[in-house]
Design an enzyme around this catalytic site. Structure first.
Site, mmCIF file in Angstrom:
data_model
loop_
_atom_site.group_PDB
_atom_site.id
_atom_site.type_symbol
_atom_site.label_atom_id
_atom_site.label_comp_id
_atom_site.label_asym_id
_atom_site.label_seq_id
_atom_site.Cartn_x
_atom_site.Cartn_y
_atom_site.Cartn_z
ATOM 1 N N LYS A 110 0.851 -1.189 0.000
ATOM 2 C CA LYS A 110 0.000 0.000 0.000
ATOM 3 C C LYS A 110 0.878 1.227 0.000
ATOM 4 O O LYS A 110 2.003 1.188 0.501
ATOM 5 C CB LYS A 110 -0.868 0.019 1.255
ATOM 6 C CG LYS A 110 -2.053 0.926 1.146
ATOM 7 C CD LYS A 110 -3.150 0.261 0.345
ATOM 8 C CE LYS A 110 -4.445 0.991 0.385
ATOM 9 N NZ LYS A 110 -5.554 0.074 0.087
HETATM 10 N N1 GLU Z 1 -7.094 0.389 -3.119
HETATM 11 C C1 GLU Z 1 -7.908 -0.749 -3.370
HETATM 12 C C2 GLU Z 1 -7.955 -1.652 -2.150
HETATM 13 O O1 GLU Z 1 -7.785 -1.207 -1.044
HETATM 14 C C3 GLU Z 1 -7.536 -1.445 -4.656
HETATM 15 C C4 GLU Z 1 -6.181 -2.055 -4.687
HETATM 16 C C5 GLU Z 1 -5.786 -2.592 -6.058
HETATM 17 O O2 GLU Z 1 -6.599 -2.595 -6.961
HETATM 18 O O3 GLU Z 1 -4.621 -3.005 -6.176
HETATM 19 O O4 GLU Z 1 -8.253 -2.799 -2.222
#
Ligand code: GLU
Length: 479
Positions: A110
């Site tokens: 993240k």
């Molecule tokens: N930000 C989104 C999540 O928390 C999507 C992550 C992604 O598509 O890699 O799942």
């Protein structure tokens, strides 16, 4: 929440760890492996300057890699002034278990940038995003086979397109450069259905939950989604799509919408589209005439409803308000909206929670499809669509011939013919893949929930399924 209660409340990172610990306590892992899975492998902090408005502004960004049991690692990049080290680590850990649960072949990661995007013009945001991309990409923290970001709070297609373009400029001969990030606009290497994906996933998750009367009964409800009263907190991308689809396609009533500047209530069901466009024009819900307006928005989390959908940020249901929640079912469209302490209180009260790592996995699931599309350099359905249509045409022609020749005189309705003949395009295939993923993951989770007496809820079940898969892949590596 009183100061006393806030002091007792663990932070987001500790909350995720507590939930992880609750699950691993039921597993037979060696302590070494347990620790290896729990910790974040690395969290990078980058500070960089951008020349803006006649001076240099310094920004702080993060990219945390939680687990590399599979690569690339995957997870969004969030733009918010509150982004911090602990938060990205908690979110990266959630990504690991989430990907494992929905069988997206990624490790967890993240990122975040401490910025309030509303303070900047578009061209400034582009400059900042490109510079942030440069800082991450040169450390392989953006890379098609190592680390693939996506949108999160405060970012969307536009930022992903800048990231992809910046990466391409830095890697001009990489044929797979488009796969360095997902959530791009369809005209820039994205996939149909990615923007709606997380909200769509919430809808599919609820549809699947309501296919099991015994699960619905555990939440002290009965029947179908039709007519159920839903309160949504946050009408951003996720909350908006979930509310819109649930109201328009499942007959649910959106009886409450909670936003930053207040909340709207209407027991007959709010017009989601109208509220959404009001917010787009006025920056908030206040002044919207066709509903009751409540200034103390967070008090509406306690409003009587069947289903509560927190779809914004972490920690909104906490020790201070959990006892007052008046919903039978909470589906966590956001990451970490219920703290570990609140989770205990809600379980005591008999509230069923469909946990974040399952409920909001629609986004990363469709990201996976986009990544595969980018690597294969071809749109889903391009080869099969017309072939599928011509085979269906054969069946229709034959049925009509039989009906004519036998004198029965049946005719196929034009609507049936139209729908049956149409081959699936990319959007239909994406939705079908997402629906299948959400159903399969729910079934894996509920099997554990129902079969094991020591599993108290769906969250522990979700962690168990996810962690079990991470363990399997570590074992396969000989660890
Ligand atoms: N930000 C989104 C999540 O928390 C999507 C992550 C992604 O598509 O890699 O799942």
């Amino acid at each position: 929440m009183s100061r006393q209660e806030r002091l007792k409340e663990p932070g987001f990172r500790e909350s995720v760890d507590l939930m992880f610990n609750r699950a691993v306590a039921l597993m037979d892992l060696t302590p070494g492996l347990e620790e290896k899975i729990r910790v974040c492998n690395a969290t990078y902090t980058v500070r960089f300057g951008v020349r803006l408005r006649g001076g240099i502004q310094t920004f702080t960004g993060y990219r945390s890699v939680h687990s590399e049991h599979m690569e690339p690692v995957k997870g969004g990049i969030r733009y918010a002034p509150t982004v911090n080290h602990n938060e990205v680590e908690a979110l990266a850990a959630l990504m690991t278990y989430k990907c494992a649960l929905v069988e997206a072949p990624f490790g967890g990661s993240k990122g975040g940038l401490c910025i309030d995007p509303r303070d900047y013009e578009e061209h400034e945001l582009e400059q900042i995003t490109r510079r942030f991309t440069y800082e991450l990409a040169k450390r392989d923290l953006i890379h098609p086979s190592q680390n693939v970001p996506a949108p999160d709070m405060g970012t969307g297609e536009r930022e992903m397109a800048w990231i992809a373009d910046q990466y391409r400029r830095m890697n001009t001969t990489d044929i797979s450069s488009n796969a360095c990030v997902t959530g791009k606009p369809p005209h820039a290497g994205g996939i149909q259905g990615r923007v709606e994906a997380t909200g769509r996933g919430v809808q599919y998750a609820l549809q699947e939950f309501f296919r099991y009367p015994e699960d619905v009964a555990k939440a002290n409800m009965e029947g179908k989604l039709d007519g159920k009263r839903i309160v949504v907190q946050g009408l951003g991308n996720v909350g908006y799509h979930a509310a819109k689809f649930l109201a328009a396609e499942d007959g649910a009533l959106i009886t409450g919408i909670i936003e930053r500047d207040g909340a709207l209530i209407d027991e007959r069901g709010l017009d989601v589209e109208a509220v959404h466009s009001w917010i787009a024009r006025h920056g908030g819900v206040s002044g919207y005439a066709d509903a009751q307006y409540v200034k103390d928005s967070m008090s509406v989390l306690e409003h009587d409803c069947d289903i509560l959908i927190p779809a914004a940020i972490e920690g909104v249901i906490h020790l201070g308000n959990a006892a007052h929640i008046n919903a039978n079912l909470i589906i966590e469209a956001a990451n970490g909206p219920v703290t570990a302490g609140a989770d205990d209180i809600l379980r005591e009260k008999g509230v069923v929670i469909i946990p974040d790592l399952y409920a909001n996995a629609g986004g990363v699931t469709v990201s996976y499809f986009e990544w595969v599309k980018n690597l294969s350099h071809i749109r889903f359905g391009r080869m099969q669509r017309r072939q599928e249509e011509s085979r269906h045409q054969l069946v229709v022609d034959e049925l009509e011939r039989l009906s004519r020749d036998s004198g029965i005189g049946w005719t196929l309705s034009p609507d049936f013919k139209d729908r049956y003949l149409r081959g699936a395009g990319e959007l239909e295939l994406v939705r079908s893949g997402l629906d299948d993923t959400m159903r399969t993951a729910y079934q894996a989770m509920r099997a554990v929930w129902h079969e094991r007496d020591d599993v108290p809820d769906l969250r522990v079940a979700a962690y168990l399924v996810g962690i079990e898969r991470v363990v399997a892949s570590y074992r396969a590596k000989g660890l």
